[in-house]
Design a protein around this motif. Structure first.
Motif, short mmCIF file in Angstrom:
data_model
loop_
_atom_site.label_atom_id
_atom_site.label_comp_id
_atom_site.label_asym_id
_atom_site.label_seq_id
_atom_site.Cartn_x
_atom_site.Cartn_y
_atom_site.Cartn_z
N ARG A 44 77.77 -2.62 32.66
CA ARG A 44 77.62 -1.72 33.68
C ARG A 44 75.85 -1.37 33.49
NH1 ARG A 44 83.15 -0.59 36.65
NH2 ARG A 44 84.26 -1.84 35.51
N TYR A 45 75.84 -0.73 33.81
CA TYR A 45 74.44 0.71 33.23
C TYR A 45 73.18 -0.99 32.98
CZ TYR A 45 69.81 2.86 31.34
OH TYR A 45 68.97 2.47 31.00
N ASN A 46 73.58 -1.84 31.90
CA ASN A 46 72.43 -2.71 30.81
C ASN A 46 72.60 -4.38 32.68
OD1 ASN A 46 71.89 -1.85 29.21
ND2 ASN A 46 73.58 -3.00 27.91
N GLN A 47 73.41 -4.65 32.92
CA GLN A 47 73.75 -5.36 34.47
C GLN A 47 72.15 -4.41 35.25
OE1 GLN A 47 74.62 -8.53 34.92
NE2 GLN A 47 73.35 -8.28 36.71
N VAL A 54 66.16 0.22 25.38
CA VAL A 54 67.63 1.16 25.59
C VAL A 54 69.13 1.04 25.83
CG1 VAL A 54 68.42 3.74 25.21
CG2 VAL A 54 66.17 3.40 24.66
N GLY A 55 69.06 0.30 26.81
CA GLY A 55 70.70 0.03 27.01
C GLY A 55 71.37 -0.40 26.27
N VAL A 56 70.26 -2.36 26.17
CA VAL A 56 70.88 -3.00 24.87
C VAL A 56 71.30 -2.63 23.72
CG1 VAL A 56 69.98 -5.35 24.09
CG2 VAL A 56 70.19 -4.67 26.04
N ALA A 57 70.36 -1.49 23.10
CA ALA A 57 71.01 -1.10 21.63
C ALA A 57 72.20 -0.36 21.67
CB ALA A 57 69.48 -0.10 21.63
N VAL A 58 71.65 0.35 23.00
CA VAL A 58 73.89 1.23 22.59
C VAL A 58 74.16 0.20 23.01
CG1 VAL A 58 74.66 3.30 24.06
CG2 VAL A 58 72.41 3.58 23.50
N ALA A 59 74.37 -0.95 23.92
CA ALA A 59 75.44 -1.16 23.96
C ALA A 59 75.53 -2.09 22.66
CB ALA A 59 74.95 -2.31 24.90
N THR A 60 75.11 -2.20 21.55
CA THR A 60 74.83 -3.36 20.31
C THR A 60 75.74 -2.32 19.08
OG1 THR A 60 72.91 -4.71 21.04
CG2 THR A 60 73.47 -4.81 18.48
#
Length: 171
Positions: free
Chosen positions: A91-94, A60-66
């Protein structure tokens, strides 16, 4: 400085209490989760099923960042983008990558070492992980110090799992 520490403690303490309560009551709260047979393959398959939760938190974090990467002030791809929302997502993703790796090691270790009747701890940890990641992300969006509750909710169960695994390994 004291004010910041008190703010973090005000978020961390409830996170620790919630995590402790959920883990303590895990057998009753998660008695609906079918426990595996008492063999290594079934135990690992059980843990892997629940590891989908941390994987989905990262996805979800990667999708939102994309999606956010197409914002004009964020599209250049720098490590510190001008767009605050994308920076928080990164930062959330990391942090979520770090938490997923630690959880994967801990949960597979627990799956192989805990008594089978205590494996309800793994679904409890998965629910805490999901709630922790969500509250970390939301809290971070309001203020960087707002991430404490979610961080503790995510990390404390994993820390406890590592403590158990070290104790198990040396005893």
């Amino acid at each position: 400085m004291i004010r910041k520490q008190l703010t973090v403690a005000a978020g961390a303490l409830p996170g620790a209490l919630v995590a402790g309560l959920v883990l303590y009551q895990s057998n009753g709260l998660f008695d609906w989760a079918d426990l595996p047979a008492d063999d290594p393959g079934s135990r690992l398959a059980f843990a892997m099923r629940w590891l989908l939760v941390p994987g989905l938190a990262l996805l979800v974090g990667v999708a939102v960042a994309t999606r956010r990467a197409f914002i004009p002030t964020a599209i250049e791809g720098t490590r510190t983008p001008e767009h605050y929302g994308l920076e928080i997502n990164l930062r959330y993703n990391q942090n979520t990558v770090e938490q997923v790796i630690l959880a994967a090691i801990a949960w597979t270790g627990l799956a192989l070492t805990l008594p089978v009747d205590r494996l309800g701890l793994i679904p409890a940890m998965a629910v805490l992980f999901a709630a922790g990641r969500l509250s970390f992300w939301v809290g971070y969006r309001f203020h960087p110090l707002g991430r404490a509750f979610g961080f503790v909710l995510t990390a404390l169960p994993t820390l406890g799992a590592y403590a158990w695994l070290v104790w198990w390994a040396v005893s």
